[in-house]
Design an enzyme around this catalytic site. Structure first.
Site, PDB file in Angstrom:
ATOM      1  N   SER A 127       0.834  -1.192   0.000  1.00 25.70           N
ATOM      2  CA  SER A 127       0.000   0.000   0.000  1.00 25.70           C
ATOM      3  C   SER A 127       0.876   1.253   0.000  1.00 25.70           C
ATOM      4  O   SER A 127       1.745   1.402  -0.851  1.00 25.70           O
ATOM      5  CB  SER A 127      -0.944  -0.046   1.213  1.00 25.70           C
ATOM      6  OG  SER A 127      -1.918   0.969   1.160  1.00 25.70           O
ATOM      7  N   ARG A 133     -11.965   6.868   9.656  1.00 24.29           N
ATOM      8  CA  ARG A 133     -11.655   5.436   9.707  1.00 24.29           C
ATOM      9  C   ARG A 133     -12.818   4.615   9.163  1.00 24.29           C
ATOM     10  O   ARG A 133     -12.609   3.594   8.496  1.00 24.29           O
ATOM     11  CB  ARG A 133     -11.352   5.022  11.145  1.00 24.29           C
ATOM     12  CG  ARG A 133     -10.965   3.555  11.302  1.00 24.29           C
ATOM     13  CD  ARG A 133      -9.701   3.231  10.549  1.00 24.29           C
ATOM     14  NE  ARG A 133      -9.110   1.970  11.010  1.00 24.29           N
ATOM     15  CZ  ARG A 133      -7.956   1.484  10.581  1.00 24.29           C
ATOM     16  NH1 ARG A 133      -7.284   2.150   9.662  1.00 24.29           N
ATOM     17  NH2 ARG A 133      -7.474   0.363  11.044  1.00 24.29           N
ATOM     18  N   ASP A 159      -9.305  -6.484  -4.018  1.00 25.74           N
ATOM     19  CA  ASP A 159      -8.888  -5.166  -3.536  1.00 25.74           C
ATOM     20  C   ASP A 159      -9.587  -4.072  -4.340  1.00 25.74           C
ATOM     21  O   ASP A 159      -9.379  -3.951  -5.545  1.00 25.74           O
ATOM     22  CB  ASP A 159      -7.365  -5.034  -3.672  1.00 25.74           C
ATOM     23  CG  ASP A 159      -6.795  -3.766  -3.059  1.00 25.74           C
ATOM     24  OD1 ASP A 159      -7.580  -2.884  -2.661  1.00 25.74           O
ATOM     25  OD2 ASP A 159      -5.562  -3.657  -2.988  1.00 25.74           O
ATOM     26  N   HIS A 185      -8.291  -5.065   0.267  1.00 27.36           N
ATOM     27  CA  HIS A 185      -6.977  -4.425   0.425  1.00 27.36           C
ATOM     28  C   HIS A 185      -6.241  -4.952   1.650  1.00 27.36           C
ATOM     29  O   HIS A 185      -5.009  -5.087   1.630  1.00 27.36           O
ATOM     30  CB  HIS A 185      -7.167  -2.918   0.528  1.00 27.36           C
ATOM     31  CG  HIS A 185      -5.896  -2.133   0.464  1.00 27.36           C
ATOM     32  ND1 HIS A 185      -5.122  -2.044  -0.674  1.00 27.36           N
ATOM     33  CD2 HIS A 185      -5.244  -1.390   1.413  1.00 27.36           C
ATOM     34  CE1 HIS A 185      -4.058  -1.284  -0.443  1.00 27.36           C
ATOM     35  NE2 HIS A 185      -4.109  -0.879   0.814  1.00 27.36           N
ATOM     36  N   ASP A 186      -6.971  -5.248   2.712  1.00 26.67           N
ATOM     37  CA  ASP A 186      -6.343  -5.764   3.931  1.00 26.67           C
ATOM     38  C   ASP A 186      -5.725  -7.145   3.733  1.00 26.67           C
ATOM     39  O   ASP A 186      -5.028  -7.636   4.624  1.00 26.67           O
ATOM     40  CB  ASP A 186      -7.360  -5.834   5.073  1.00 26.67           C
ATOM     41  CG  ASP A 186      -7.462  -4.516   5.828  1.00 26.67           C
ATOM     42  OD1 ASP A 186      -6.677  -3.592   5.534  1.00 26.67           O
ATOM     43  OD2 ASP A 186      -8.324  -4.414   6.729  1.00 26.67           O
TER      44      ASP A 186
END
Length: 351
Positions: free
Chosen positions: A135, A201, A290, A319-320
């Site tokens: 990332s 967040r 992702d 993405h994680d």
């Protein structure tokens, strides 16, 4: 392993032309460096991580892992602008003898790399065998490879791109608007902007995962519900969790730095030309689900990097996945290191 801090008393000029009177860089090291630096693995971390990479990436780094301190000298430095010990909004401005808070100057990915270079010189590391980043960490890796090509032998990039996308900039802008909507965000306190950070967040969590992940893990079996949904509780919990460990002013600053990322800026007419100058062997990993930095961005890298090997992992974690799918990632990295491939679980393109 406890955090260490390198304190440079020399002025540090930022890409903007502004100058930090001094610089603090928090970092962790693991293992013992060989004299020629041939076992150095340097990890560049992403947005809200810290320098203790053996903690947050324990599936890849540690005893008997693919990156093992018994064989490697592992370095990870907290990026400047963060709130984990490196110079940022919470550190003291020596000119005023008070914390910088919101007045901390704008930084770019290139400024972060300049700080990494200072630390490398301080640690007397002659070369980096493997430079790693996922990332935002990948942004730093690409910049560093172009800045000190003679120092870095190989690159390992995950879920990253050659420039911040319009999609990424839009997400970051929405997150900053959330922070800016909190009237406390410019206050000179450590708790400034807590509610705004929680909202930012929440936006981020939706992009780190995806529809399938939320449907699988956060769906409510009770069809009679009209409130108190699991997905809502999960998002609120994740926001509270970040607020306890991070800072809104750092978050605002670092998302701005991400938006600045474009390896062609000030160098070449286009990204493809800049990528062609990276001559090191590169391992690229993308995650099929992702939506934040989708595989098409890694495929673009693979197209123009002269010595790239690309793998795409099938994962539902979005993405994680680069932080979670450590078994698949470790297997790919291990085989790449040995120049052997066994990818029965993954799609692979080799260029």
């Amino acid at each position: 392993m406890s955090v260490k801090v390198f304190h440079s008393k020399a002025p540090f000029r930022l890409e903007s032309g502004q100058v930090l009177p001094e610089l603090h860089i928090a970092y962790h090291t693991y293992g013992t460096m060989q004299a020629d630096g041939s076992n150095v693995v340097w990890v560049c971390h992403a947005l809200t991580a810290n320098s203790d990479v053996a903690d947050w990436w324990s599936g890849l780094i540690g005893h008997d892992r693919v990156i093992d301190p018994a064989r490697h000298f592992i370095v990870c430095a907290n990026i400047i602008g963060s709130c984990y010990g490196s110079s940022g909004p919470h550190t003291v401005n020596p000119d005023t003898e008070t914390p910088w808070y919101h007045s901390f100057p704008a930084i770019t990915i290139r400024d972060m790399v300049q700080a990494h270079r200072l630390l490398r010189e301080h640690l007397q590391i002659p070369r980096i065998d493997l430079l790693v980043g996922g990332s935002m960490g990948g942004y730093q890796v690409l910049e560093w490879a172009l800045t000190e090509p003679e120092i870095i032998s190989r690159l390992f990039l995950l879920c990253t791109g050659a420039a911040e996308s319009a999609w990424g900039i839009a997400i970051h802008t929405a997150q900053r608007l959330s922070i800016e909507a909190d009237s406390t965000w410019k206050d000179n306190t450590h708790s400034a902007g807590h509610n705004g950070l929680k909202a930012a967040r929440a936006i981020g969590m939706v992009t780190y995962r995806n529809y399938q992940t939320f449907m699988r893990t956060q769906s409510d079996p009770d069809k009679e519900k009209t409130d108190g949904f699991r997905a809502s509780s999960y998002i609120s919990y994740q926001g509270d969790k970040l607020v306890k460990r991070f800072n809104a002013q750092s978050y605002w600053l670092l998302t701005k730095a991400m938006d600045s990322h474009n390896i062609a800026r000030g160098r070449h007419e286009d990204i493809s030309t800049s990528l062609s100058h990276i001559q090191q062997p590169v391992l690229l990993i993308g995650i099929s689900s992702d939506i934040l930095c989708p595989p098409e961005e890694q495929r673009l890298l693979a197209t123009y990097l002269p010595h790239a090997t690309y793998h795409e992992i099938d994962s539902s974690y979005g993405h994680d996945g680069f932080l979670i799918e450590f078994e698949k990632i470790g297997k790919i990295l291990s085989h790449w290191n040995c120049d052997a491939y066994d990818l029965s679980d993954d799609r692979m393109e080799r260029r």
